[in-house]
Every structure is written in C-alpha cells, then in structure tokens.
Design a protein around this motif. Sequence first.
Motif, PDB file in Angstrom:
ATOM      1  N   LEU A  46      19.124  41.323  34.840  1.00  0.00           N
ATOM      2  CA  LEU A  46      19.179  41.376  36.297  1.00  0.00           C
ATOM      3  C   LEU A  46      18.800  40.044  36.926  1.00  0.00           C
ATOM      4  N   THR A  47      17.874  39.328  36.321  1.00  0.00           N
ATOM      5  CA  THR A  47      17.538  37.998  36.835  1.00  0.00           C
ATOM      6  C   THR A  47      18.749  37.075  36.746  1.00  0.00           C
ATOM      7  N   SER A  48      19.434  37.124  35.610  1.00  0.00           N
ATOM      8  CA  SER A  48      20.634  36.303  35.432  1.00  0.00           C
ATOM      9  C   SER A  48      21.732  36.714  36.402  1.00  0.00           C
ATOM     10  N   ALA A  49      21.930  38.024  36.597  1.00  0.00           N
ATOM     11  CA  ALA A  49      22.980  38.508  37.487  1.00  0.00           C
ATOM     12  C   ALA A  49      22.714  38.097  38.930  1.00  0.00           C
ATOM     13  N   ARG A  50      21.466  38.152  39.349  1.00  0.00           N
ATOM     14  CA  ARG A  50      21.141  37.765  40.726  1.00  0.00           C
ATOM     15  C   ARG A  50      21.388  36.277  40.944  1.00  0.00           C
ATOM     16  N   LYS A  51      20.991  35.452  39.990  1.00  0.00           N
ATOM     17  CA  LYS A  51      21.222  34.017  40.128  1.00  0.00           C
ATOM     18  C   LYS A  51      22.718  33.697  40.114  1.00  0.00           C
ATOM     19  N   ASP A  52      23.468  34.350  39.217  1.00  0.00           N
ATOM     20  CA  ASP A  52      24.911  34.106  39.135  1.00  0.00           C
ATOM     21  C   ASP A  52      25.616  34.519  40.420  1.00  0.00           C
ATOM     22  N   SER A  53      25.235  35.658  40.975  1.00  0.00           N
ATOM     23  CA  SER A  53      25.887  36.143  42.193  1.00  0.00           C
ATOM     24  C   SER A  53      25.619  35.209  43.368  1.00  0.00           C
ATOM     25  N   ALA A  54      24.376  34.760  43.513  1.00  0.00           N
ATOM     26  CA  ALA A  54      24.048  33.837  44.594  1.00  0.00           C
ATOM     27  C   ALA A  54      24.775  32.504  44.424  1.00  0.00           C
ATOM     28  N   ARG A  55      24.827  32.014  43.207  1.00  0.00           N
ATOM     29  CA  ARG A  55      25.512  30.743  42.944  1.00  0.00           C
ATOM     30  C   ARG A  55      27.004  30.853  43.216  1.00  0.00           C
ATOM     31  N   ASP A  56      27.640  31.932  42.743  1.00  0.00           N
ATOM     32  CA  ASP A  56      29.079  32.087  42.904  1.00  0.00           C
ATOM     33  C   ASP A  56      29.471  32.297  44.357  1.00  0.00           C
ATOM     34  N   TYR A  57      28.611  32.921  45.137  1.00  0.00           N
ATOM     35  CA  TYR A  57      28.903  33.068  46.563  1.00  0.00           C
ATOM     36  C   TYR A  57      28.971  31.696  47.225  1.00  0.00           C
ATOM     37  N   THR A  58      28.038  30.825  46.886  1.00  0.00           N
ATOM     38  CA  THR A  58      28.039  29.471  47.440  1.00  0.00           C
ATOM     39  C   THR A  58      29.256  28.683  46.971  1.00  0.00           C
ATOM     40  N   VAL A  59      29.584  28.796  45.687  1.00  0.00           N
ATOM     41  CA  VAL A  59      30.748  28.102  45.145  1.00  0.00           C
ATOM     42  C   VAL A  59      32.025  28.586  45.812  1.00  0.00           C
ATOM     43  N   PHE A  60      32.141  29.871  46.017  1.00  0.00           N
ATOM     44  CA  PHE A  60      33.333  30.441  46.642  1.00  0.00           C
ATOM     45  C   PHE A  60      33.490  29.942  48.068  1.00  0.00           C
ATOM     46  N   GLN A  61      32.398  29.869  48.809  1.00  0.00           N
ATOM     47  CA  GLN A  61      32.469  29.405  50.191  1.00  0.00           C
ATOM     48  C   GLN A  61      32.837  27.933  50.286  1.00  0.00           C
ATOM     49  N   GLU A  62      32.421  27.149  49.319  1.00  0.00           N
ATOM     50  CA  GLU A  62      32.664  25.707  49.373  1.00  0.00           C
ATOM     51  C   GLU A  62      34.010  25.297  48.806  1.00  0.00           C
ATOM     52  N   ALA A  63      34.723  26.202  48.149  1.00  0.00           N
ATOM     53  CA  ALA A  63      36.018  25.869  47.544  1.00  0.00           C
ATOM     54  C   ALA A  63      37.065  25.623  48.624  1.00  0.00           C
ATOM     55  N   GLU A  64      38.069  24.794  48.292  1.00  0.00           N
ATOM     56  CA  GLU A  64      39.104  24.437  49.268  1.00  0.00           C
ATOM     57  C   GLU A  64      40.107  25.553  49.488  1.00  0.00           C
ATOM     58  N   GLN A  78      30.848  35.896  33.067  1.00  0.00           N
ATOM     59  CA  GLN A  78      29.883  36.982  32.947  1.00  0.00           C
ATOM     60  C   GLN A  78      29.270  37.345  34.283  1.00  0.00           C
ATOM     61  N   SER A  79      29.573  36.575  35.312  1.00  0.00           N
ATOM     62  CA  SER A  79      28.991  36.816  36.625  1.00  0.00           C
ATOM     63  C   SER A  79      29.591  38.064  37.272  1.00  0.00           C
ATOM     64  N   PRO A  80      28.785  38.910  37.900  1.00  0.00           N
ATOM     65  CA  PRO A  80      29.331  40.078  38.614  1.00  0.00           C
ATOM     66  C   PRO A  80      30.283  39.681  39.731  1.00  0.00           C
ATOM     67  N   ALA A  81      29.992  38.584  40.431  1.00  0.00           N
ATOM     68  CA  ALA A  81      30.851  38.149  41.532  1.00  0.00           C
ATOM     69  C   ALA A  81      32.243  37.787  41.019  1.00  0.00           C
ATOM     70  N   TYR A  82      32.322  37.139  39.870  1.00  0.00           N
ATOM     71  CA  TYR A  82      33.628  36.800  39.311  1.00  0.00           C
ATOM     72  C   TYR A  82      34.425  38.056  38.981  1.00  0.00           C
ATOM     73  N   ASN A  83      33.776  39.045  38.401  1.00  0.00           N
ATOM     74  CA  ASN A  83      34.487  40.272  38.044  1.00  0.00           C
ATOM     75  C   ASN A  83      35.019  40.985  39.280  1.00  0.00           C
ATOM     76  N   VAL A  84      34.225  40.991  40.353  1.00  0.00           N
ATOM     77  CA  VAL A  84      34.688  41.596  41.599  1.00  0.00           C
ATOM     78  C   VAL A  84      35.865  40.810  42.172  1.00  0.00           C
ATOM     79  N   GLY A  85      35.725  39.495  42.205  1.00  0.00           N
ATOM     80  CA  GLY A  85      36.793  38.664  42.740  1.00  0.00           C
ATOM     81  C   GLY A  85      38.073  38.727  41.915  1.00  0.00           C
ATOM     82  N   ALA A  86      37.937  38.813  40.591  1.00  0.00           N
ATOM     83  CA  ALA A  86      39.115  38.865  39.735  1.00  0.00           C
ATOM     84  C   ALA A  86      39.928  40.133  39.997  1.00  0.00           C
TER      85      ALA A  86
END
Length: 250
Positions: A46-64, A78-86
């Motif tokens: 859960l610690t890893s999932a929370r960090k991955d989700s927060a990081r991927d949200y920032t990456v997604f917002q900053e992408a062109e 392995q990030s939950p955000a990636y699986n949702v987005g995919a």
Amino acid sequence: MDALTPHGGFWTMLAGATPTVIFVLSILGVMSLGCWSIIFVKLFVLTSARKDSARDYTVFQEAESLRSAMQALGRHKQSPAYNVGALAFEELMRMEDSDIEPGEKARIAMDNIRRVLRQGVTSELGKLSKSLSFLATSANSAPFIGLFGTVWGIMNSFHTIGLQQSAALAAVAPGISEALVATAIGLGVAIPATIGYNFFLGYMQSIERELVNFAGAFLNRIQREVTWEPREPREPREQRPRRTMAREGF
C-alpha cells in the motif's frame, strides 16, 4: 507471561493444559501469524501503491498529450493509476474504430469511458484491499476465542475443586493459568489486527483519492484533446477511414 503460569513456565502450562485449551491457543497462534504476515506485506504494497498513484497523477498532468502521458505511465506498469488509465485508453481506441456517427460517438464515448474508469478504480481498490478482511475478522473474533479458553479454564478449575474437595491454590492454579493465558493471547491477536486494519483503511482512502483525481484528469484531457471529424456524406461506407480522431498521434 511466565508470572501467570504455574511454576513460572509457559510450556509447563501447555503440557498440563486440556486439549480444548490447546486447540484454542493453536487457533490464536495461527491467526496471529496470519495477521502479522498481512500487516508486513500490506505495509509495503500500500505504501508503494500510494506513492505510485501520486507520482503518476503528476506525470499525467504534465504530459503534452494523452498518448505521451500513457507512454510515460507505461514505465511503471505496476502502478494502479496506469492500470486504470490503460483500461480507459483501450476503450477510447475501440470507440475511435467504431462506425457510430460522430455526434453520437462523442456522447457514447464519454459515458463508456466514465464507466470504465469507475470500474478500473473499483478493481484496483479491490486488489489492494484483498486480505484486509482477515484483519477485521481476527480483530473481532480473537477476543471471543480467547474468552472461550478463559471460560473453559475456569470450568476446569471448578471441576478440579469438586474432585479434590479442596479450594487450595495448588488445585485451581493450572486452570486459572490456562484461562489467563488464553485471554492474553486473544487480546494479543486482536490489538495488532485492529490497529493494522484501521491504519490500512487510511491508506486505502488516500489511494482512492489519488485514483479518483487521476480519473478526473483523464476525462478532462479527453475532452480537451479528442474530437471526431464528421465523415464525408458522399464517400462510400466501405471506403471511409475508420480512424477519425482529429488529433495527430491517435
């Protein structure tokens, strides 16, 4: 613990315990081992999932663009955000290739993608919360299991008093020791399980917020970037290009 057992020895007490009390203590031991295993594993996951989700949200917002955002998220699959987005991106590609009229396609696509995002968030939270129910069950049931051992130990003590016709401490101490140890171990299982379960619920709520924010950002980006061009009415249906998305790269 040793002060609660006859002759100051826990194993001495177990050697003289009734089969019922030994069975109760065995159940509590298995539950304790399972709870601590889940606590250590979930703490990492859960610690890893929370960090991955927060990081991927920032990456997604900053992408062109949406495609570059998904490519960036793909580095951490392995990030939950990636699986949702995919899941949502695949649904977007299927809608792009459909033969629905452009005006109707835009409305249907947004409805479908909202449902897919909701399903993706629910699915990821379900995966992350797996086994937490065991902690809740242990927290609720362990004290009562220990209490059963307590009651049995007291019953055995009174039975010993009746057989020996003596209320001396030496006659009732073994049964009382069994009762006290069963209660202590039951609480020893329930307390960490309760703390761990409530702690991980907080983690799950934090991860859920990050995934919901990600889903909202995904929808916003689709509404900004994705359009469907009307098809030429004179063009035969079999010759119409299936890919009609206006933005380059899709």
